[in-house]
Design a protein around this motif. Sequence first.
Motif, PDB file in Angstrom:
ATOM      1  N   PHE A 149     -57.573   8.900 -18.384  1.00  0.00           N
ATOM      2  CA  PHE A 149     -57.641  10.153 -19.130  1.00  0.00           C
ATOM      3  C   PHE A 149     -56.281  10.832 -19.146  1.00  0.00           C
ATOM      4  O   PHE A 149     -55.440  10.622 -18.266  1.00  0.00           O
ATOM      5  N   PHE A 150     -56.073  11.656 -20.183  1.00  0.00           N
ATOM      6  CA  PHE A 150     -54.862  12.457 -20.316  1.00  0.00           C
ATOM      7  C   PHE A 150     -55.236  13.826 -20.873  1.00  0.00           C
ATOM      8  O   PHE A 150     -56.022  13.918 -21.815  1.00  0.00           O
ATOM      9  N   LEU A 151     -54.667  14.867 -20.278  1.00  0.00           N
ATOM     10  CA  LEU A 151     -54.791  16.214 -20.816  1.00  0.00           C
ATOM     11  C   LEU A 151     -53.536  16.512 -21.625  1.00  0.00           C
ATOM     12  O   LEU A 151     -52.425  16.358 -21.109  1.00  0.00           O
ATOM     13  N   CYS A 152     -53.718  16.899 -22.872  1.00  0.00           N
ATOM     14  CA  CYS A 152     -52.595  17.093 -23.789  1.00  0.00           C
ATOM     15  C   CYS A 152     -52.415  18.580 -24.078  1.00  0.00           C
ATOM     16  O   CYS A 152     -53.324  19.225 -24.613  1.00  0.00           O
ATOM     17  N   PHE A 153     -51.238  19.129 -23.724  1.00  0.00           N
ATOM     18  CA  PHE A 153     -50.964  20.550 -23.934  1.00  0.00           C
ATOM     19  C   PHE A 153     -50.181  20.747 -25.227  1.00  0.00           C
ATOM     20  O   PHE A 153     -49.071  20.250 -25.365  1.00  0.00           O
ATOM     21  N   SER A 154     -50.729  21.508 -26.155  1.00  0.00           N
ATOM     22  CA  SER A 154     -50.058  21.726 -27.440  1.00  0.00           C
ATOM     23  C   SER A 154     -49.028  22.851 -27.389  1.00  0.00           C
ATOM     24  O   SER A 154     -48.154  22.925 -28.252  1.00  0.00           O
ATOM     25  N   GLN A 155     -49.107  23.725 -26.351  1.00  0.00           N
ATOM     26  CA  GLN A 155     -48.224  24.893 -26.336  1.00  0.00           C
ATOM     27  C   GLN A 155     -47.337  24.990 -25.096  1.00  0.00           C
ATOM     28  O   GLN A 155     -46.737  26.032 -24.848  1.00  0.00           O
ATOM     29  N   GLU A 156     -47.255  23.929 -24.319  1.00  0.00           N
ATOM     30  CA  GLU A 156     -46.362  23.928 -23.157  1.00  0.00           C
ATOM     31  C   GLU A 156     -45.085  23.162 -23.499  1.00  0.00           C
ATOM     32  O   GLU A 156     -45.113  22.189 -24.246  1.00  0.00           O
ATOM     33  N   LYS A 157     -43.974  23.612 -22.931  1.00  0.00           N
ATOM     34  CA  LYS A 157     -42.684  22.958 -23.215  1.00  0.00           C
ATOM     35  C   LYS A 157     -42.285  21.948 -22.153  1.00  0.00           C
ATOM     36  O   LYS A 157     -41.420  21.110 -22.361  1.00  0.00           O
ATOM     37  N   ASN A 158     -42.905  22.032 -20.960  1.00  0.00           N
ATOM     38  CA  ASN A 158     -42.601  21.083 -19.888  1.00  0.00           C
ATOM     39  C   ASN A 158     -43.783  21.031 -18.927  1.00  0.00           C
ATOM     40  O   ASN A 158     -44.755  21.783 -19.075  1.00  0.00           O
ATOM     41  N   LEU A 159     -43.688  20.133 -17.955  1.00  0.00           N
ATOM     42  CA  LEU A 159     -44.773  19.954 -16.985  1.00  0.00           C
ATOM     43  C   LEU A 159     -44.370  20.412 -15.586  1.00  0.00           C
ATOM     44  O   LEU A 159     -44.922  19.952 -14.582  1.00  0.00           O
ATOM     45  N   ILE A 160     -43.416  21.332 -15.524  1.00  0.00           N
ATOM     46  CA  ILE A 160     -42.919  21.801 -14.225  1.00  0.00           C
ATOM     47  C   ILE A 160     -44.044  22.396 -13.379  1.00  0.00           C
ATOM     48  O   ILE A 160     -44.048  22.266 -12.155  1.00  0.00           O
ATOM     49  N   GLY A 161     -45.013  23.024 -14.022  1.00  0.00           N
ATOM     50  CA  GLY A 161     -46.100  23.660 -13.276  1.00  0.00           C
ATOM     51  C   GLY A 161     -47.131  22.690 -12.736  1.00  0.00           C
ATOM     52  O   GLY A 161     -48.068  23.106 -12.043  1.00  0.00           O
ATOM     53  N   ILE A 162     -46.977  21.408 -13.011  1.00  0.00           N
ATOM     54  CA  ILE A 162     -47.930  20.395 -12.560  1.00  0.00           C
ATOM     55  C   ILE A 162     -47.346  19.650 -11.368  1.00  0.00           C
ATOM     56  O   ILE A 162     -46.179  19.262 -11.376  1.00  0.00           O
ATOM     57  N   SER A 163     -48.151  19.436 -10.339  1.00  0.00           N
ATOM     58  CA  SER A 163     -47.670  18.733  -9.155  1.00  0.00           C
ATOM     59  C   SER A 163     -47.290  17.299  -9.501  1.00  0.00           C
ATOM     60  O   SER A 163     -47.824  16.709 -10.452  1.00  0.00           O
ATOM     61  N   GLU A 164     -46.389  16.723  -8.727  1.00  0.00           N
ATOM     62  CA  GLU A 164     -45.911  15.356  -8.979  1.00  0.00           C
ATOM     63  C   GLU A 164     -47.063  14.363  -9.015  1.00  0.00           C
ATOM     64  O   GLU A 164     -47.107  13.467  -9.860  1.00  0.00           O
ATOM     65  N   ARG A 167     -48.967  14.710 -12.374  1.00  0.00           N
ATOM     66  CA  ARG A 167     -48.220  14.744 -13.630  1.00  0.00           C
ATOM     67  C   ARG A 167     -48.556  13.575 -14.553  1.00  0.00           C
ATOM     68  O   ARG A 167     -48.488  13.690 -15.774  1.00  0.00           O
ATOM     69  N   LYS A 168     -48.958  12.463 -13.980  1.00  0.00           N
ATOM     70  CA  LYS A 168     -49.265  11.274 -14.801  1.00  0.00           C
ATOM     71  C   LYS A 168     -50.489  11.469 -15.686  1.00  0.00           C
ATOM     72  O   LYS A 168     -50.717  10.711 -16.634  1.00  0.00           O
ATOM     73  N   TYR A 169     -51.274  12.522 -15.387  1.00  0.00           N
ATOM     74  CA  TYR A 169     -52.476  12.766 -16.162  1.00  0.00           C
ATOM     75  C   TYR A 169     -52.244  13.709 -17.346  1.00  0.00           C
ATOM     76  O   TYR A 169     -53.177  13.986 -18.096  1.00  0.00           O
ATOM     77  N   PHE A 170     -51.014  14.204 -17.492  1.00  0.00           N
ATOM     78  CA  PHE A 170     -50.738  15.219 -18.509  1.00  0.00           C
ATOM     79  C   PHE A 170     -49.702  14.738 -19.514  1.00  0.00           C
ATOM     80  O   PHE A 170     -48.793  13.984 -19.181  1.00  0.00           O
ATOM     81  N   LYS A 171     -49.852  15.226 -20.752  1.00  0.00           N
ATOM     82  CA  LYS A 171     -48.885  14.930 -21.806  1.00  0.00           C
ATOM     83  C   LYS A 171     -48.597  16.202 -22.590  1.00  0.00           C
ATOM     84  O   LYS A 171     -49.457  17.089 -22.701  1.00  0.00           O
ATOM     85  N   LEU A 172     -47.388  16.291 -23.128  1.00  0.00           N
ATOM     86  CA  LEU A 172     -47.017  17.424 -23.959  1.00  0.00           C
ATOM     87  C   LEU A 172     -47.262  17.094 -25.427  1.00  0.00           C
ATOM     88  O   LEU A 172     -47.049  15.970 -25.862  1.00  0.00           O
ATOM     89  N   GLY A 173     -47.705  18.095 -26.178  1.00  0.00           N
ATOM     90  CA  GLY A 173     -47.946  17.893 -27.603  1.00  0.00           C
ATOM     91  C   GLY A 173     -49.418  17.713 -27.917  1.00  0.00           C
ATOM     92  O   GLY A 173     -50.277  17.720 -27.032  1.00  0.00           O
ATOM     93  N   ARG A 174     -49.701  17.571 -29.185  1.00  0.00           N
ATOM     94  CA  ARG A 174     -51.070  17.400 -29.633  1.00  0.00           C
ATOM     95  C   ARG A 174     -51.550  15.972 -29.362  1.00  0.00           C
ATOM     96  O   ARG A 174     -50.760  15.088 -29.053  1.00  0.00           O
ATOM     97  N   ILE A 175     -52.838  15.778 -29.510  1.00  0.00           N
ATOM     98  CA  ILE A 175     -53.439  14.484 -29.215  1.00  0.00           C
ATOM     99  C   ILE A 175     -52.801  13.359 -30.019  1.00  0.00           C
ATOM    100  O   ILE A 175     -52.500  12.290 -29.482  1.00  0.00           O
ATOM    101  N   ASN A 176     -52.572  13.586 -31.312  1.00  0.00           N
ATOM    102  CA  ASN A 176     -52.039  12.504 -32.130  1.00  0.00           C
ATOM    103  C   ASN A 176     -50.636  12.088 -31.706  1.00  0.00           C
ATOM    104  O   ASN A 176     -50.213  10.957 -31.946  1.00  0.00           O
ATOM    105  N   ASN A 177     -49.899  13.010 -31.038  1.00  0.00           N
ATOM    106  CA  ASN A 177     -48.584  12.651 -30.509  1.00  0.00           C
ATOM    107  C   ASN A 177     -48.703  11.843 -29.215  1.00  0.00           C
ATOM    108  O   ASN A 177     -47.787  11.115 -28.845  1.00  0.00           O
ATOM    109  N   ALA A 178     -49.824  12.007 -28.521  1.00  0.00           N
ATOM    110  CA  ALA A 178     -49.993  11.393 -27.200  1.00  0.00           C
ATOM    111  C   ALA A 178     -50.579   9.983 -27.258  1.00  0.00           C
ATOM    112  O   ALA A 178     -50.410   9.199 -26.316  1.00  0.00           O
ATOM    113  N   LEU A 179     -51.259   9.650 -28.344  1.00  0.00           N
ATOM    114  CA  LEU A 179     -51.915   8.346 -28.422  1.00  0.00           C
ATOM    115  C   LEU A 179     -50.907   7.207 -28.277  1.00  0.00           C
ATOM    116  O   LEU A 179     -49.913   7.144 -28.996  1.00  0.00           O
TER     117      LEU A 179
END
Length: 219
Positions: A149-164, A167-179
Motif C-alpha cells: 500500500f501507498f498513501l499519496c499526498f496531493s498537497q505536501e511538498k516533502n516527507l520530512i514529517g514522516i518517520s524513516e 517513509r516507504k509507505y508514502f508518496k508525494l502527488g496524486r494517485i496517477n503520479n504515484a502508479l
Amino acid sequence: DQLLLKFLLLEPQEIYFQAGQYLILKINNQSRLYSIFSSPRSKNSFELMVKLLPGGLGSEYLNNLKINDRVNFQGPAGTFVLQENKKDKIFLATYTGLAPLWSMINDYYENNFNSSLNFCLYWGLRNFKETCLLKELKELSQHKSSFQFFLCFSQEKNLIGISEENRKYFKLGRINNALEQIDNRFDYYICGSRQVVTGLNQFLLEKGIDPQNIYFEKF
C-alpha cells in the motif's frame, strides 16, 4: 474530517452482504449512500467510514449520533464487488473511497489464506493530518507479503514529517503520479468522488488499459 462508526444490529440481528456493497441511510425521508467498511465476516455489526462535509445532511446526522442511538438503514445494495478471476488487483481510492476497497481486501484474505494474487492499494489524501489507519495497513502488509500500500499526498511538498521507518509507505502527488505499473495484467478498482473516479478512469484508458479491466464506484 473522517469518522469510523460501528453499528450493532437490532432488526434484523444479522447482516449478509458482499464486500464492496453499500447501505442506504434514511434521514427524514431522504437517502444517503455509504459503502460498508468492515468485512462480511462480522454478521451482527458493520462499520462505515464517513467523510464529514460541513452542512451535509448525512455528515451532520452521523456526527451528532450518541452511543445507543438507533439508526435506520436499508440494503445492502450495489454491484461493486471483487471479480473472481486470477488477475492481480490495483486499488485506487481517495478519502472515504477506501471503505469498499478495504472491505474487499480484508474479505479476500480472510477467505484465501494461500492465494498467489498480489494486491496494491493507492490511497489519495491531501496532507499528513488526514493520515489514519496506518497501523492497520502496516499490519496487513506485514502479515500478507502479497499486499502493498501507498498513501499519496496531493498537497505536501516533502516527507520530512514522516518517520524513516514509515517513509516507504508514502508518496508525494496524486494517485496517477504515484502508479508504478500500468498494464493489462491487472484489474483496477477505483472509488472516490465522481470527479476523481472519472479522472482516474480516463487516465487508465489513455494508458491503454482495457475498459473490461476497470471497475469503479462514484460517490
